[in-house]
Motif scaffolding. Structure first.
Motif: not given
Length: 365
Positions: A261, A270, A224, A234, A248, A221, A268
């Protein structure tokens, strides 16, 4: 953790060898392992009082010595009552006709050692703090001297594998005892020590593995790309069962980015739109709400608070909501996206006076 896991942890700890050292060790350690959650009695005064005092003084290094003394004191009173009752009504010696001159008072299999029992109770209390620390709600063990919340955040509030290990350690000795009785084997006075040690070592191994994957999720995280925005901190929340699945939260100056994650594949997932939560502006209503009873208790606990002025509702009241991003994810047990747990609301009238407060949709009267 949930209550059953705490209770079973105390019983399994006792079976690991403590019950051989002092009488009443199992009952004392089982009760002590769950006793700190008696702070839920604050719910009598309403949901905000319950929230404010949950994992409070009963979950601290200052409180547990007194709690252990209460438990041992209660067991001592029970022992005295039981002793006097046996004196008044002694049991006959087995395999002999009843004779008042040959009756006896049964002795416990382990010696009565009140000092050791007190120490064992302290160990069970510490197990409660340790288990609660492993999830993302956190504990304040040094309160009132240090009000900081500490959270390992690598185990979900209910972990089926831990539950299964503890349950096996408690049930397996009885099952094997039935088998031994069928073949005429002598029954052992203290059974299940090996199973208890195995379960406890298994839990520690699981914690180590989950803590390692938790750190890996934090690193993924942190590294990223969030459209070039700088990441200040984070956080990773655990899912039950799957130690490779994490939720996360990454904080930037303008917004929070949520993500799912997978540490096994180092990926990851998102959504730029659905998983971006912009920091809400500060308004007069939010300032008033933050100074309320709910607001002060919530901001004292929350690590990623979202305090939002949602405007005026149909009743003409301004609503300010309090939510924590650590619980903004769906699990088989909690629908965190649509209905985040541990959320509060403050209602204000036109004069910016507080007329109602709610915690998890329960009104504080």
């Amino acid at each position: 953790m949930e209550p059953i896991t705490h209770l079973m942890t105390g019983a399994v700890l006792s079976r690991a060898g403590f019950n051989r050292k002092a009488a009443y060790a199992t009952v004392a350690m089982t009760i002590a392992a769950e006793a700190p959650d008696l702070d839920t009695l604050w719910s009598i005064r309403g949901p905000i009082a319950a929230f404010q005092h949950h994992r409070g003084i009963t979950h601290t290094f200052v409180g547990i010595p007194f709690e252990a003394a209460i438990i041992v004191g209660a067991i001592w009173l029970f022992h005295r009552w039981r002793f006097h009752r046996k004196q008044a009504h002694p049991e006959p010696i087995p395999n002999q006709p009843y004779d008042p001159t040959t009756t006896h008072i049964p002795k416990p299999q382990a010696p009565i050692r009140w000092g050791l029992l007190y120490c064992f109770s302290l160990i069970a209390f510490l197990s409660h703090l340790l288990l609660d620390w492993t999830n993302n709600y956190g504990v304040r063990p040094f309160f009132p001297f240090n009000p900081h919340w500490y959270a390992g955040s690598f185990v979900f509030i209910f972990e089926p594998l831990i539950f299964l290990l503890l349950l096996t350690a408690l049930i397996a000795p009885s099952l094997f005892g039935l088998i031994n009785s069928e073949v005429g084997a002598r029954r052992q006075a203290f059974r299940g020590r090996g199973w208890a040690i195995f379960a406890l070592l298994g839990i520690v191994a699981l914690w180590c593995f989950r803590a390692f994957e938790h750190e890996k999720a934090l690193q993924l995280a942190q590294n990223n790309d969030y459209n070039g925005a700088a990441v200040s901190r984070v956080f990773a929340s655990p899912y039950p069962i799957n130690p490779f699945h994490w939720q996360t939260v990454a904080e930037t100056p303008q917004f929070y980015q949520l993500a799912s994650v997978d540490t096994r594949s180092s990926t990851i997932t998102t959504s730029t739109q659905a998983d971006v939560i912009y920091k809400p502006p500060t308004t007069l209503a939010t300032l008033v709400a933050k100074r309320s009873w709910l607001g002060e208790a919530y901001l004292d606990w929350s690590q990623y608070p979202i305090v939002t002025d949602t405007g005026v509702n149909p009743d003409g009241l301004t609503v300010v909501t309090f939510r924590d991003l650590r619980f903004f994810y769906d699990t088989p047990l909690l629908p965190g996206r649509e209905n985040p747990p541990l959320s509060g609301a403050v209602y204000l009238n036109d004069d910016r006076r507080i007329v109602r407060m709610e915690m998890d949709h329960r009104i504080q009267h």
